[in-house]
Design a protein around this motif. Structure first.
Motif, PDB file in Angstrom:
ATOM      1  N   LEU A  20      41.780  31.425  74.156  1.00  0.00           N
ATOM      2  CA  LEU A  20      40.467  31.017  74.451  1.00  0.00           C
ATOM      3  C   LEU A  20      39.900  30.154  73.297  1.00  0.00           C
ATOM      4  O   LEU A  20      40.289  30.068  72.295  1.00  0.00           O
ATOM      5  N   GLU A  21      39.217  29.099  73.832  1.00  0.00           N
ATOM      6  CA  GLU A  21      38.670  28.025  72.871  1.00  0.00           C
ATOM      7  C   GLU A  21      37.227  27.992  73.180  1.00  0.00           C
ATOM      8  O   GLU A  21      36.562  28.197  74.169  1.00  0.00           O
ATOM      9  N   GLY A  22      36.534  27.943  71.986  1.00  0.00           N
ATOM     10  CA  GLY A  22      35.002  27.632  72.144  1.00  0.00           C
ATOM     11  C   GLY A  22      34.655  27.109  70.819  1.00  0.00           C
ATOM     12  O   GLY A  22      35.114  26.992  69.748  1.00  0.00           O
ATOM     13  N   THR A  23      33.143  27.345  70.491  1.00  0.00           N
ATOM     14  CA  THR A  23      32.617  27.206  69.362  1.00  0.00           C
ATOM     15  C   THR A  23      31.481  28.448  69.242  1.00  0.00           C
ATOM     16  O   THR A  23      30.880  28.844  70.149  1.00  0.00           O
ATOM     17  N   VAL A  24      31.188  28.429  67.595  1.00  0.00           N
ATOM     18  CA  VAL A  24      30.067  29.269  67.306  1.00  0.00           C
ATOM     19  C   VAL A  24      28.828  28.553  67.208  1.00  0.00           C
ATOM     20  O   VAL A  24      28.959  27.421  66.239  1.00  0.00           O
ATOM     21  N   HIS A  82      29.208  22.402  59.671  1.00  0.00           N
ATOM     22  CA  HIS A  82      29.416  23.686  59.296  1.00  0.00           C
ATOM     23  C   HIS A  82      28.686  24.682  60.095  1.00  0.00           C
ATOM     24  O   HIS A  82      28.977  26.007  59.984  1.00  0.00           O
ATOM     25  N   ARG A  83      27.545  24.256  60.840  1.00  0.00           N
ATOM     26  CA  ARG A  83      26.937  25.260  61.533  1.00  0.00           C
ATOM     27  C   ARG A  83      27.589  25.476  63.103  1.00  0.00           C
ATOM     28  O   ARG A  83      27.220  26.502  63.718  1.00  0.00           O
ATOM     29  N   ILE A  84      28.473  24.597  63.439  1.00  0.00           N
ATOM     30  CA  ILE A  84      28.983  24.813  64.691  1.00  0.00           C
ATOM     31  C   ILE A  84      30.866  24.861  64.583  1.00  0.00           C
ATOM     32  O   ILE A  84      31.449  24.022  64.787  1.00  0.00           O
ATOM     33  N   PRO A  85      30.984  26.100  64.166  1.00  0.00           N
ATOM     34  CA  PRO A  85      32.582  26.042  63.880  1.00  0.00           C
ATOM     35  C   PRO A  85      33.431  26.349  65.168  1.00  0.00           C
ATOM     36  O   PRO A  85      32.786  26.945  66.021  1.00  0.00           O
ATOM     37  N   SER A  86      34.617  25.813  65.420  1.00  0.00           N
ATOM     38  CA  SER A  86      35.372  26.121  66.775  1.00  0.00           C
ATOM     39  C   SER A  86      36.369  27.241  66.465  1.00  0.00           C
ATOM     40  O   SER A  86      36.945  27.557  65.274  1.00  0.00           O
ATOM     41  N   PHE A  87      36.393  27.942  67.589  1.00  0.00           N
ATOM     42  CA  PHE A  87      37.403  29.101  67.515  1.00  0.00           C
ATOM     43  C   PHE A  87      38.411  28.909  68.407  1.00  0.00           C
ATOM     44  O   PHE A  87      38.387  28.143  69.218  1.00  0.00           O
ATOM     45  N   THR A 102      31.061  39.220  73.677  1.00  0.00           N
ATOM     46  CA  THR A 102      30.999  38.585  74.984  1.00  0.00           C
ATOM     47  C   THR A 102      31.225  37.045  74.696  1.00  0.00           C
ATOM     48  O   THR A 102      30.275  36.823  73.734  1.00  0.00           O
ATOM     49  N   LEU A 103      31.940  36.418  75.437  1.00  0.00           N
ATOM     50  CA  LEU A 103      32.181  34.895  75.062  1.00  0.00           C
ATOM     51  C   LEU A 103      31.857  34.360  76.675  1.00  0.00           C
ATOM     52  O   LEU A 103      32.151  34.895  77.673  1.00  0.00           O
ATOM     53  N   LYS A 104      30.723  33.614  76.547  1.00  0.00           N
ATOM     54  CA  LYS A 104      30.228  32.601  77.740  1.00  0.00           C
ATOM     55  C   LYS A 104      29.671  31.387  77.213  1.00  0.00           C
ATOM     56  O   LYS A 104      29.558  31.164  76.181  1.00  0.00           O
ATOM     57  N   GLN A 105      29.114  30.672  78.463  1.00  0.00           N
ATOM     58  CA  GLN A 105      28.808  29.191  78.147  1.00  0.00           C
ATOM     59  C   GLN A 105      27.206  29.353  77.488  1.00  0.00           C
ATOM     60  O   GLN A 105      26.248  28.647  78.262  1.00  0.00           O
ATOM     61  N   SER A 106      26.955  30.305  76.341  1.00  0.00           N
ATOM     62  CA  SER A 106      25.712  30.196  75.842  1.00  0.00           C
ATOM     63  C   SER A 106      25.756  30.692  74.309  1.00  0.00           C
ATOM     64  O   SER A 106      26.944  31.039  73.972  1.00  0.00           O
ATOM     65  N   ARG A 107      24.657  30.483  73.742  1.00  0.00           N
ATOM     66  CA  ARG A 107      24.696  31.200  72.339  1.00  0.00           C
ATOM     67  C   ARG A 107      25.239  32.481  72.299  1.00  0.00           C
ATOM     68  O   ARG A 107      24.834  33.166  73.070  1.00  0.00           O
ATOM     69  N   PRO A 108      25.564  32.957  71.129  1.00  0.00           N
ATOM     70  CA  PRO A 108      26.180  32.260  69.793  1.00  0.00           C
ATOM     71  C   PRO A 108      27.769  32.144  70.088  1.00  0.00           C
ATOM     72  O   PRO A 108      28.163  31.263  69.373  1.00  0.00           O
TER      73      PRO A 108
END
Length: 260
Positions: A61-65, A114-119, A14-20
């Protein structure tokens, strides 16, 4: 903004505007290209319009981990790419609709953080239509059960079931285009040459056979998936030879369809 992707192996994310997995952008769910087919005769000004067809849909889809440590970010990336594998298809669930798709591209860009890679994920949808997750089911000429608990039988007796009085039903296709359907003939007794008629178009599906109690025949009219099968004992066998030659694998038009 939230969506869920389920691959053919049953794994989901699930991808949404929250972690992770923080979803920043989704494109391709609204606009879609179409191809207009025309014919032009010699010396003709303009052209004759033949038809229009929708192209495949491409959803990106674009976002970050978001992770607390580089090791956690690596584990999240590994799990992400396992689910978005190009080797298996999947289904995207978005705004109470779903669409079948395959992964065209899935990858990460890692900066100094490195803790916030973009996908980035590119999904290719061979069929451009979003569908309802649950099928719409209508029953015709069936028995309506009236047996329920708490049970109290009066001296005058009681009804355990009631035959549906109407031989005609209306099916509402809530979509914007015509679609195929699954027609199920389930025999409660002896039935000869069962038939379903589309009263709006005059098209029908007729099976040339005698069915006994418990027999079931299924007709699928979906585009590129037309077939007739006999279902019983948990298995399906090809029954296409029983189809009347005048039958049509009719589609349900957008809106109300009247069937008998």
């Amino acid at each position: 903004m939230e969506l869920t992707y389920v691959n053919a192996n049953g794994k989901s994310i699930t991808l949404k505007q929250s972690r992770p997995y923080f979803l920043q952008k989704i494109n391709g769910t609204g606009d879609i290209r179409q191809t207009v087919n025309t014919f032009k005769a010699p010396d003709q000004d303009g052209a004759f319009y033949i038809s229009s067809t929708l192209d495949m849909r491409n959803i990106t889809l674009e976002g970050t981990v978001i992770a607390d440590t580089p090791d956690e970010a690596y584990a999240r990336r590994h799990g992400f790419l396992q689910i978005f594998s190009p080797k298996v298809g999947g289904t995207l669930l978005y705004r109470e609709r779903q669409i079948a798709c395959v992964v065209e591209e899935a990858g990460f860009t890692v900066s100094t953080r490195h803790r916030i890679p973009s996908f980035f994920v590119s999904l290719l949808c061979p069929s451009p239509f979003f569908e309802t997750p649950e099928e719409i089911r209508e029953e015709l000429a069936s028995w309506i059960p009236k047996f329920q608990f708490e049970l109290e039988i009066h001296e005058s007796g009681m009804e355990f079931g009631m035959r549906q009085p109407s031989q005609i039903i209306t099916v509402d296709n809530i979509g914007d285009v015509s679609c195929g359907c699954e027609i199920v003939f389930h025999a409660l007794g002896t039935v000869t040459n069962p038939e379903l008629l589309n009263m709006d178009t005059g098209e029908y599906v007729r099976i040339l056979t005698t069915m006994n109690a418990g027999d079931e025949l299924r007709v699928y009219t979906h585009f590129a998936g037309k077939r007739v099968v006999s279902a019983g004992g948990g298995t399906e066998t090809n029954a296409f030879s029983l189809l009347d030659t005048g039958s049509a694998f009719f589609q349900l038009a957008a809106g109300i369809n009247t069937l008998r």
